[in-house]
Design a protein around this motif. Sequence first.
Motif, PDB file in Angstrom:
ATOM      1  N   LEU A  27      14.779   0.312   2.439  1.00  0.00           N
ATOM      2  CA  LEU A  27      13.474   0.054   3.050  1.00  0.00           C
ATOM      3  C   LEU A  27      12.892  -1.207   2.428  1.00  0.00           C
ATOM      4  O   LEU A  27      12.889  -1.361   1.198  1.00  0.00           O
ATOM      5  N   ALA A  28      12.386  -2.106   3.278  1.00  0.00           N
ATOM      6  CA  ALA A  28      11.780  -3.350   2.799  1.00  0.00           C
ATOM      7  C   ALA A  28      10.411  -3.521   3.458  1.00  0.00           C
ATOM      8  O   ALA A  28      10.235  -3.213   4.642  1.00  0.00           O
ATOM      9  N   TRP A  29       9.440  -4.004   2.687  1.00  0.00           N
ATOM     10  CA  TRP A  29       8.089  -4.213   3.212  1.00  0.00           C
ATOM     11  C   TRP A  29       7.344  -5.224   2.338  1.00  0.00           C
ATOM     12  O   TRP A  29       7.731  -5.510   1.208  1.00  0.00           O
ATOM     13  N   SER A  30       6.269  -5.745   2.901  1.00  0.00           N
ATOM     14  CA  SER A  30       5.383  -6.657   2.173  1.00  0.00           C
ATOM     15  C   SER A  30       3.961  -6.153   2.311  1.00  0.00           C
ATOM     16  O   SER A  30       3.554  -5.682   3.385  1.00  0.00           O
ATOM     17  N   ASP A  31       3.219  -6.221   1.214  1.00  0.00           N
ATOM     18  CA  ASP A  31       1.825  -5.792   1.232  1.00  0.00           C
ATOM     19  C   ASP A  31       1.006  -6.743   0.372  1.00  0.00           C
ATOM     20  O   ASP A  31       1.461  -7.857   0.048  1.00  0.00           O
ATOM     21  N   ALA A  32      -0.183  -6.321  -0.029  1.00  0.00           N
ATOM     22  CA  ALA A  32      -1.069  -7.195  -0.799  1.00  0.00           C
ATOM     23  C   ALA A  32      -0.480  -7.565  -2.154  1.00  0.00           C
ATOM     24  O   ALA A  32      -0.898  -8.552  -2.770  1.00  0.00           O
ATOM     25  N   ASN A  33       0.496  -6.798  -2.633  1.00  0.00           N
ATOM     26  CA  ASN A  33       1.107  -7.076  -3.934  1.00  0.00           C
ATOM     27  C   ASN A  33       2.420  -7.837  -3.839  1.00  0.00           C
ATOM     28  O   ASN A  33       3.104  -8.018  -4.848  1.00  0.00           O
ATOM     29  N   GLY A  34       2.816  -8.225  -2.618  1.00  0.00           N
ATOM     30  CA  GLY A  34       4.028  -9.010  -2.460  1.00  0.00           C
ATOM     31  C   GLY A  34       5.099  -8.282  -1.685  1.00  0.00           C
ATOM     32  O   GLY A  34       4.848  -7.313  -0.965  1.00  0.00           O
ATOM     33  N   ALA A  35       6.359  -8.758  -1.834  1.00  0.00           N
ATOM     34  CA  ALA A  35       7.499  -8.192  -1.109  1.00  0.00           C
ATOM     35  C   ALA A  35       8.188  -7.135  -1.972  1.00  0.00           C
ATOM     36  O   ALA A  35       8.283  -7.269  -3.189  1.00  0.00           O
ATOM     37  N   HIS A  36       8.679  -6.068  -1.314  1.00  0.00           N
ATOM     38  CA  HIS A  36       9.303  -4.954  -2.020  1.00  0.00           C
ATOM     39  C   HIS A  36      10.527  -4.480  -1.244  1.00  0.00           C
ATOM     40  O   HIS A  36      10.630  -4.664  -0.033  1.00  0.00           O
ATOM     41  N   ALA A  37      11.437  -3.823  -1.946  1.00  0.00           N
ATOM     42  CA  ALA A  37      12.599  -3.194  -1.323  1.00  0.00           C
ATOM     43  C   ALA A  37      13.011  -2.013  -2.177  1.00  0.00           C
ATOM     44  O   ALA A  37      12.872  -2.036  -3.406  1.00  0.00           O
ATOM     45  N   LEU A  38      13.497  -0.957  -1.524  1.00  0.00           N
ATOM     46  CA  LEU A  38      13.884   0.256  -2.242  1.00  0.00           C
ATOM     47  C   LEU A  38      15.049   0.920  -1.528  1.00  0.00           C
ATOM     48  O   LEU A  38      15.029   1.069  -0.299  1.00  0.00           O
ATOM     49  N   GLU A  39      16.062   1.330  -2.293  1.00  0.00           N
ATOM     50  CA  GLU A  39      17.164   2.114  -1.742  1.00  0.00           C
ATOM     51  C   GLU A  39      16.731   3.567  -1.675  1.00  0.00           C
ATOM     52  O   GLU A  39      16.244   4.128  -2.659  1.00  0.00           O
ATOM     53  N   LEU A  40      16.921   4.197  -0.526  1.00  0.00           N
ATOM     54  CA  LEU A  40      16.440   5.557  -0.309  1.00  0.00           C
ATOM     55  C   LEU A  40      17.525   6.569  -0.644  1.00  0.00           C
ATOM     56  O   LEU A  40      18.710   6.340  -0.396  1.00  0.00           O
ATOM     57  N   ASP A  41      17.092   7.694  -1.187  1.00  0.00           N
ATOM     58  CA  ASP A  41      18.017   8.773  -1.528  1.00  0.00           C
ATOM     59  C   ASP A  41      17.258  10.084  -1.433  1.00  0.00           C
ATOM     60  O   ASP A  41      16.253  10.285  -2.121  1.00  0.00           O
ATOM     61  N   ARG A  43      14.683  12.636  -0.397  1.00  0.00           N
ATOM     62  CA  ARG A  43      13.334  12.580   0.172  1.00  0.00           C
ATOM     63  C   ARG A  43      12.492  11.566  -0.579  1.00  0.00           C
ATOM     64  O   ARG A  43      12.532  11.521  -1.812  1.00  0.00           O
ATOM     65  N   THR A  44      11.720  10.779   0.171  1.00  0.00           N
ATOM     66  CA  THR A  44      10.941   9.694  -0.417  1.00  0.00           C
ATOM     67  C   THR A  44       9.531   9.724   0.153  1.00  0.00           C
ATOM     68  O   THR A  44       9.348   9.708   1.378  1.00  0.00           O
ATOM     69  N   HIS A  65       0.965   9.442   2.771  1.00  0.00           N
ATOM     70  CA  HIS A  65       0.901   9.123   4.195  1.00  0.00           C
ATOM     71  C   HIS A  65       2.042   9.773   4.984  1.00  0.00           C
ATOM     72  O   HIS A  65       1.825  10.393   6.020  1.00  0.00           O
ATOM     73  N   ALA A  66       3.278   9.604   4.483  1.00  0.00           N
ATOM     74  CA  ALA A  66       4.444  10.106   5.219  1.00  0.00           C
ATOM     75  C   ALA A  66       5.580  10.362   4.233  1.00  0.00           C
ATOM     76  O   ALA A  66       5.507   9.991   3.065  1.00  0.00           O
ATOM     77  N   GLU A  67       6.618  11.006   4.744  1.00  0.00           N
ATOM     78  CA  GLU A  67       7.792  11.289   3.923  1.00  0.00           C
ATOM     79  C   GLU A  67       9.044  10.930   4.703  1.00  0.00           C
ATOM     80  O   GLU A  67       9.187  11.301   5.873  1.00  0.00           O
ATOM     81  N   LEU A  68       9.945  10.191   4.057  1.00  0.00           N
ATOM     82  CA  LEU A  68      11.246   9.870   4.631  1.00  0.00           C
ATOM     83  C   LEU A  68      12.292  10.814   4.050  1.00  0.00           C
ATOM     84  O   LEU A  68      12.257  11.119   2.859  1.00  0.00           O
ATOM     85  N   GLU A  69      13.218  11.273   4.891  1.00  0.00           N
ATOM     86  CA  GLU A  69      14.305  12.130   4.421  1.00  0.00           C
ATOM     87  C   GLU A  69      15.627  11.592   4.928  1.00  0.00           C
ATOM     88  O   GLU A  69      15.800  11.351   6.123  1.00  0.00           O
ATOM     89  N   ILE A  77      11.488  10.556   9.516  1.00  0.00           N
ATOM     90  CA  ILE A  77      10.165  10.361   8.931  1.00  0.00           C
ATOM     91  C   ILE A  77       9.238  11.451   9.434  1.00  0.00           C
ATOM     92  O   ILE A  77       9.350  11.910  10.581  1.00  0.00           O
ATOM     93  N   ARG A  78       8.336  11.884   8.559  1.00  0.00           N
ATOM     94  CA  ARG A  78       7.373  12.941   8.894  1.00  0.00           C
ATOM     95  C   ARG A  78       6.001  12.517   8.407  1.00  0.00           C
ATOM     96  O   ARG A  78       5.817  12.177   7.239  1.00  0.00           O
ATOM     97  N   ASP A  79       5.032  12.505   9.318  1.00  0.00           N
ATOM     98  CA  ASP A  79       3.659  12.187   8.939  1.00  0.00           C
ATOM     99  C   ASP A  79       3.062  13.358   8.169  1.00  0.00           C
ATOM    100  O   ASP A  79       3.327  14.525   8.475  1.00  0.00           O
ATOM    101  N   LEU A  80       2.253  13.063   7.146  1.00  0.00           N
ATOM    102  CA  LEU A  80       1.689  14.110   6.283  1.00  0.00           C
ATOM    103  C   LEU A  80       0.191  14.304   6.515  1.00  0.00           C
ATOM    104  O   LEU A  80      -0.541  14.650   5.599  1.00  0.00           O
ATOM    105  N   GLY A  81      -0.252  14.109   7.755  1.00  0.00           N
ATOM    106  CA  GLY A  81      -1.672  14.265   8.039  1.00  0.00           C
ATOM    107  C   GLY A  81      -2.456  13.023   7.672  1.00  0.00           C
ATOM    108  O   GLY A  81      -3.590  13.113   7.212  1.00  0.00           O
ATOM    109  N   SER A  82      -1.854  11.869   7.875  1.00  0.00           N
ATOM    110  CA  SER A  82      -2.490  10.606   7.486  1.00  0.00           C
ATOM    111  C   SER A  82      -3.721  10.302   8.337  1.00  0.00           C
ATOM    112  O   SER A  82      -3.896  10.843   9.424  1.00  0.00           O
ATOM    113  N   ARG A  83      -4.557   9.407   7.814  1.00  0.00           N
ATOM    114  CA  ARG A  83      -5.781   9.030   8.550  1.00  0.00           C
ATOM    115  C   ARG A  83      -5.468   8.253   9.821  1.00  0.00           C
ATOM    116  O   ARG A  83      -6.084   8.480  10.862  1.00  0.00           O
TER     117      ARG A  83
END
Length: 450
Positions: A27-41, A43-44, A65-69, A77-83
């Motif tokens: 998973l790769a994304w960018s937010d206010a703190n910069g660019a990120h990437a994470l290998e999933l294993d 549940r996340t 917010h959500a959970e990846l499996e 992906i499953r939403d956890l009742g996010s706003r």
Amino acid sequence: MTGDEKTTDIDAKVDLSLITQRRRPRLAWSDANGAHALELDGRTLLGSSPHVAVSIADRAVSRLHAELETRSDGVWIRDLGSRNGTWVDGTFVIQARVEPAGRLKLGTTTLALSFEDEPARVPLWPHDRYGPLVARSEIMRELFVRLSQYADSDAPVLIQGETGTGKELVAQAMHEASPRSEGPFVIVDCGALPETLVESELFGHARGAFTGAVAPRAGAFESAGGGTVFLDEIGELPLAMQSKLLRVLESQTVRRLGETEQRRVDVRFVSATNRDLQAMVATGAFREDLFFRLAVLPVHVPPLRERAEDVPLLVEHFLASSPNVVVPSDTMEQLVRHPWRGNVRELRSFAQRARAVSPAAAWAMTRGAESPRPSTIPHPPPVPASSTSGLPPIAVDAPFKVLRERWVDHLEREYMKALLAKHGRDVGKIADEAELDRSYVHRLLRKHDL
């Protein structure tokens, strides 16, 4: 489990034949703190909380917010009742499979899913047993490796899984393989304790602390000194007790009811639940800080339907004491295909029936319990007119999360009312038909004043 198996050096216990290769999602994304990437294993968790694996610096993202499996059939992906909801490739979802190269949107942040080009080497447990646990599927032998790693740690473990998957056996296996194996293994069923007795059961009490306290008594945390305390059905713990449990986890001390002295405890905490604790955190029903304190080492026990290749081995294990009971091959094939909604517990019940009658008769009884004949299915009671006219209004000026909670409350209340009309106040029958724990049925009845 023998002492020879008790080691933290996983590589020493496997060879190339006991290593599977699997392409890992990334998973790769960018937010206010910069660019990120994470290998999933496995549940996340995703959210704005700094404690989740995918922490997103976005004010429009809920803390949980959500959970990846990661499953055998892809990433879900499953939403956890996010706003603000969860979106997959432009579609609003509650739960969905994410296609390779799919795009997720949480708040204002877009996250890209991809798969590593080179498969990762995943070690597997070399035996079909780990303590009291029995399995030969890859998903379980991978879990056994993780449990053996967790066993040598004192960090809290949170075991999640459906009813009947064997969460207590997982806790027992880790205890037996740990340096604390000579100490006690104390079980506390948080769902079976009346709310008025929870504090005394966990912390103990002094003489005269309350009516009936004729002698001082140590609670579960003190009694488990030098060993492990297993908090089963932790999701049923009342909110008032959650803060007190958090203090014990952080200070490693307890105070008995009726005393002022703090007593130090030396205990390893293992908790379990079949409830969706992540969603409970999102709705405020479970403390976020306690959740992360309990889930330092998370474990998810897969349902039996996701590891059908374990069914023949489990049947053999359950019938080992009855060598004259032989399950025909055609019946075994049907057992493998069966959904086993009650998981390993239901399969054990089949084995007990097979010993009492015959495998064929036991299988017929199992199918009958799952799929009653039409003539035996009672007609549902008529739906009261008020339940259709009293639906929550669709108020577009209210937040989505508020509307959803109103509809869920309405569903819970009307569903319980219908089951009460059908079964009277037989909570056991209500729980069986709704496929819920009795303690959760009691909670819903109290919640809606039924």
